[in-house]
Design a protein around this motif. Structure first.
Motif, mmCIF file in Angstrom:
data_model
loop_
_atom_site.group_PDB
_atom_site.id
_atom_site.type_symbol
_atom_site.label_atom_id
_atom_site.label_comp_id
_atom_site.label_asym_id
_atom_site.label_seq_id
_atom_site.Cartn_x
_atom_site.Cartn_y
_atom_site.Cartn_z
ATOM 1 N N PHE A 35 2.042 -9.013 0.683
ATOM 2 C CA PHE A 35 1.289 -9.534 1.835
ATOM 3 C C PHE A 35 -0.126 -8.982 1.815
ATOM 4 N N ASP A 38 -5.031 -9.492 7.238
ATOM 5 C CA ASP A 38 -6.155 -10.265 7.771
ATOM 6 C C ASP A 38 -7.031 -9.369 8.642
ATOM 7 N N ARG A 80 -9.324 -12.563 4.908
ATOM 8 C CA ARG A 80 -8.190 -11.968 4.213
ATOM 9 C C ARG A 80 -8.669 -10.876 3.265
ATOM 10 N N THR A 82 -8.099 -9.005 0.084
ATOM 11 C CA THR A 82 -7.338 -9.309 -1.134
ATOM 12 C C THR A 82 -7.191 -8.107 -2.060
ATOM 13 N N SER A 116 1.303 -17.854 -4.897
ATOM 14 C CA SER A 116 1.893 -16.661 -4.297
ATOM 15 C C SER A 116 1.737 -15.466 -5.227
ATOM 16 N N GLN A 186 -5.581 -21.131 2.021
ATOM 17 C CA GLN A 186 -4.937 -21.355 3.312
ATOM 18 C C GLN A 186 -3.530 -20.772 3.291
ATOM 19 N N ALA A 187 -3.236 -19.892 4.250
ATOM 20 C CA ALA A 187 -1.898 -19.300 4.345
ATOM 21 C C ALA A 187 -0.927 -20.328 4.910
ATOM 22 N N ASN A 191 5.100 -16.569 2.129
ATOM 23 C CA ASN A 191 4.345 -15.931 1.037
ATOM 24 C C ASN A 191 3.573 -16.926 0.182
ATOM 25 N N TYR A 193 0.296 -19.771 -0.423
ATOM 26 C CA TYR A 193 -1.056 -20.187 -0.068
ATOM 27 C C TYR A 193 -1.322 -21.547 -0.690
#
Length: 262
Positions: A35, A38, A80, A82, A116, A186-187, A191, A193
């Motif tokens: 995960f 954010d 987000r 990363t 993912s 985009q989430a 898990n 995107y």
């Protein structure tokens, strides 16, 4: 007295409530594989210009600063983070972690491709490598029946040892997708995107090449949520919410006093 102060404080309450929701989601996913946390991003609302800076005040004199009244704050987006999560060894042959940039490609039920970093894969009844929801990894990898061991190299090459054979045989190769702006994905939940115009087009290819990370077998990437940081942010958000709430109370009392005096 104008009621604009009430409106400004209300926007502050809304913004801090939304930030608290983002923090709550980060903490809820502290143990979610790969995960990415954010961060709330804010911006001021439009300003009301009463006096323009540089306008003439009297004669040849000019206002040095002007008078601008803010109208509040709003949440502009969720950035987000990363950064790489810690790599935890599991010993499971189908647990894969990405060291560096990149995403696994997952075929969604509607035929589209999801992305993912969660590599906790399983085998379907047909021997396909799938997610816990049964969605196949792309390119499709099928493990033959009777395979005694599965080896996945850093470049994604999948080899198996079959009973009766001494040499391992290659059954496929996992590819990773890389994005110019991964924070723009985009989430979707689970898990996954999805590619967007902000993320750029997926650049797919072998792992451990052209900027894509290496695949590490028998390990999983943990969430990059820092619990201590989230708790600090939560306290800060709570205090900001309380201050805006007190602003509404103070403004209400000032208006009440003004009405009683008039």
């Amino acid at each position: 007295m104008s009621t604009s102060a009430l409106q400004v404080a209300r926007t502050g309450l809304d913004a801090q409530a939304e930030r608290m929701r983002i923090i709550a989601n980060n903490l809820a996913n502290v143990n979610t594989t790969a995960f990415q946390r954010d961060r709330a991003e804010f911006a001021t609302l439009a300003y009301q210009m009463v006096t323009a800076a540089g306008a003439r005040s009297a004669g040849d004199n000019q206002y040095a600063t002007g008078l601008n009244l803010g109208t509040g704050v709003r949440l502009t987006g969720t950035g987000r983070i990363t950064s790489q999560g810690s790599i935890n060894t599991t010993g499971n042959n189908l647990d894969l972690a990405i060291e560096g940039e990149g995403y696994f490609q997952i075929q969604r039920p509607d035929g589209s491709t999801g992305y993912s970093r969660a590599g906790n894969f399983h085998l379907s009844s047909e021997g396909k490598v799938v997610t816990s929801d049964g969605m196949p990894v792309m390119p499709e990898i099928t493990i033959p029946d009777g395979a005694q061991s599965i080896t996945i190299g850093q470049d994604g090459t999948v080899s198996v040892t079959v009973s009766g054979q001494t040499e391992p045989q290659e059954v496929g190769k996992l590819e990773l997708a890389r994005f110019v702006n991964p924070a723009g994905l985009q989430a979707l939940g689970n898990n996954l995107y999805a590619e967007t115009g902000a993320s750029g087009t997926a650049q797919t290819g072998p792992a451990n090449a052209e900027g894509r990370g290496a695949i590490r077998q028998g390990a999983l990437e943990a969430s990059n949520v820092n619990v201590v940081q989230e708790l600090v942010d939560m306290i800060e958000t709570q205090r900001a919410y309380e201050v805006n709430s007190k602003m509404i109370q103070a403004t209400d009392e000032m208006l009440r006093n003004a009405n009683q005096q008039l």
